[in-house]
Design an enzyme around this catalytic site. Sequence first.
Site, mmCIF file in Angstrom:
data_model
loop_
_atom_site.group_PDB
_atom_site.id
_atom_site.type_symbol
_atom_site.label_atom_id
_atom_site.label_comp_id
_atom_site.label_asym_id
_atom_site.label_seq_id
_atom_site.Cartn_x
_atom_site.Cartn_y
_atom_site.Cartn_z
ATOM 1 N N SER A 22 0.844 -1.196 0.000
ATOM 2 C CA SER A 22 0.000 0.000 0.000
ATOM 3 C C SER A 22 0.877 1.243 0.000
ATOM 4 O O SER A 22 1.669 1.459 0.919
ATOM 5 C CB SER A 22 -0.889 0.015 1.245
ATOM 6 O OG SER A 22 -1.379 1.334 1.448
ATOM 7 N N HIS A 47 -1.288 -1.769 -3.893
ATOM 8 C CA HIS A 47 -2.598 -1.474 -3.305
ATOM 9 C C HIS A 47 -2.763 0.041 -3.277
ATOM 10 O O HIS A 47 -1.926 0.759 -2.719
ATOM 11 C CB HIS A 47 -2.645 -2.066 -1.897
ATOM 12 C CG HIS A 47 -3.936 -1.881 -1.185
ATOM 13 N ND1 HIS A 47 -5.030 -2.701 -1.375
ATOM 14 C CD2 HIS A 47 -4.312 -0.967 -0.254
ATOM 15 C CE1 HIS A 47 -6.019 -2.309 -0.592
ATOM 16 N NE2 HIS A 47 -5.618 -1.253 0.097
ATOM 17 N N ASP A 49 -4.984 3.153 -2.163
ATOM 18 C CA ASP A 49 -6.025 3.582 -1.230
ATOM 19 C C ASP A 49 -6.590 4.930 -1.662
ATOM 20 O O ASP A 49 -5.975 5.972 -1.473
ATOM 21 C CB ASP A 49 -5.436 3.694 0.177
ATOM 22 C CG ASP A 49 -5.179 2.334 0.782
ATOM 23 O OD1 ASP A 49 -6.127 1.523 0.832
ATOM 24 O OD2 ASP A 49 -4.034 2.072 1.196
ATOM 25 N N MET A 51 -9.290 7.781 -1.180
ATOM 26 C CA MET A 51 -10.173 8.309 -0.117
ATOM 27 C C MET A 51 -10.746 9.649 -0.554
ATOM 28 O O MET A 51 -10.053 10.450 -1.180
ATOM 29 C CB MET A 51 -9.367 8.501 1.170
ATOM 30 C CG MET A 51 -8.650 7.241 1.624
ATOM 31 S SD MET A 51 -7.856 7.485 3.212
ATOM 32 C CE MET A 51 -6.906 5.964 3.356
ATOM 33 N N HIS A 80 -8.497 0.217 -3.832
ATOM 34 C CA HIS A 80 -9.396 0.132 -2.672
ATOM 35 C C HIS A 80 -10.095 1.480 -2.585
ATOM 36 O O HIS A 80 -9.499 2.469 -2.153
ATOM 37 C CB HIS A 80 -8.550 -0.163 -1.423
ATOM 38 C CG HIS A 80 -9.327 -0.157 -0.144
ATOM 39 N ND1 HIS A 80 -8.716 -0.119 1.088
ATOM 40 C CD2 HIS A 80 -10.668 -0.200 0.098
ATOM 41 C CE1 HIS A 80 -9.637 -0.136 2.036
ATOM 42 N NE2 HIS A 80 -10.836 -0.170 1.462
ATOM 43 N N MET A 82 -12.263 3.914 -1.016
ATOM 44 C CA MET A 82 -12.956 4.347 0.203
ATOM 45 C C MET A 82 -13.668 5.646 -0.126
ATOM 46 O O MET A 82 -13.317 6.729 0.357
ATOM 47 C CB MET A 82 -11.932 4.523 1.341
ATOM 48 C CG MET A 82 -11.423 3.200 1.876
ATOM 49 S SD MET A 82 -9.881 3.367 2.792
ATOM 50 C CE MET A 82 -8.713 3.250 1.450
ATOM 51 N N GLY A 156 -9.101 4.670 6.646
ATOM 52 C CA GLY A 156 -8.834 6.110 6.629
ATOM 53 C C GLY A 156 -7.370 6.469 6.785
ATOM 54 O O GLY A 156 -6.925 7.461 6.221
ATOM 55 N N GLY A 159 -0.811 2.920 9.327
ATOM 56 C CA GLY A 159 -0.066 2.897 10.585
ATOM 57 C C GLY A 159 -0.900 2.672 11.835
ATOM 58 O O GLY A 159 -0.428 2.934 12.934
ATOM 59 N N GLY A 190 -4.864 -3.510 6.872
ATOM 60 C CA GLY A 190 -4.744 -2.642 8.049
ATOM 61 C C GLY A 190 -3.941 -3.291 9.163
ATOM 62 O O GLY A 190 -4.318 -4.354 9.679
ATOM 63 N N GLY A 191 -2.819 -2.685 9.495
ATOM 64 C CA GLY A 191 -2.005 -3.176 10.603
ATOM 65 C C GLY A 191 -1.336 -4.516 10.350
ATOM 66 O O GLY A 191 -0.899 -5.177 11.295
ATOM 67 N N GLY A 211 1.182 -1.532 4.384
ATOM 68 C CA GLY A 211 1.661 -0.179 4.091
ATOM 69 C C GLY A 211 2.885 0.137 4.907
ATOM 70 O O GLY A 211 4.028 0.031 4.447
ATOM 71 N N SER A 212 2.668 0.499 6.172
ATOM 72 C CA SER A 212 3.800 0.900 7.006
ATOM 73 C C SER A 212 4.787 -0.247 7.235
ATOM 74 O O SER A 212 5.981 -0.011 7.400
ATOM 75 C CB SER A 212 3.298 1.467 8.341
ATOM 76 O OG SER A 212 2.316 0.642 8.900
#
Length: 237
Positions: A22, A47, A49, A51, A80, A82, A156, A159, A190-191, A211-212
């Site tokens: 991501s 990926h 994101d 938004m 993705h 959102m 949203g 991290g 996510g995470g 991502g992170s």
Amino acid sequence: MSGRAPTFPEAPSTSRARVAASILDADLGNLGHAVARAEREGADRIHLDVMDGHFVPNLTFGPKTIKALRRRTRLPFDAHLMIANPGRFIEEYLDAGCDSVTIHVEIEEDIEATLRAIHAAGRAAGLCVKPKTPLTALEPYRRLLDIVMVMTVEPGFGGQSFMADQMPKVRAVRESVRRFGGEVWIQVDGGVSAATIEQCAEAGADVFVAGSAVYGKNDVGEAIAELRALVAAHDHP
Ligand code: DX5
Ligand code: ZN
């Protein structure tokens, strides 16, 4: 579920696991470099994101940015969305070169029409559930899904801390795919990190958005290789 052949233009692989990098946590001033780097360092997908500041309290980029990035890598683009109105803009995302488009089941728009538009363009279609959304929300669309994405944070921001309490949902989707058959990617977002990816794989996920845990590391290649090694023992053929 859908029974269609997978539509991702990927190299053949012995493992079903896919790492989707991501770019939300990459250097936003140099996204072209970020996607090229992910490819060089062994990611399977990018990926993206998107938004809109309405569906989620954050804004990122749209189809023009995706189209510009399309020239910088051959990796599949996993969008993705959102956004509250994906149906209004779906042709732009398809035209930008997204190989899959995942929208949220919580939107108020006509979901089926958008999933059908994605298929009509020969791309993979996905639905995503936020942490508080039950899987029953996906039921009416079951036959139209190439991807089921389970959010393991509130969407949203990158991290955030991984929500292990979403694993029963992943398990239930895997069980349903086993029961009904079909080619469905089960994606977690996510995470996801070296500390959390194994429980996702064990629950039945086969696409891991990170991502992170990728761009937050000095050695992106090593980070991707570590994630891949951790899930290698949990393939779901
Ligand atoms: C959150 C996004 C995620 C996010 C993941 O709304 O959908 O894809 O970028 O970032 P990490 O891996 O840092 O949680
Ligand atoms: Zn995402």
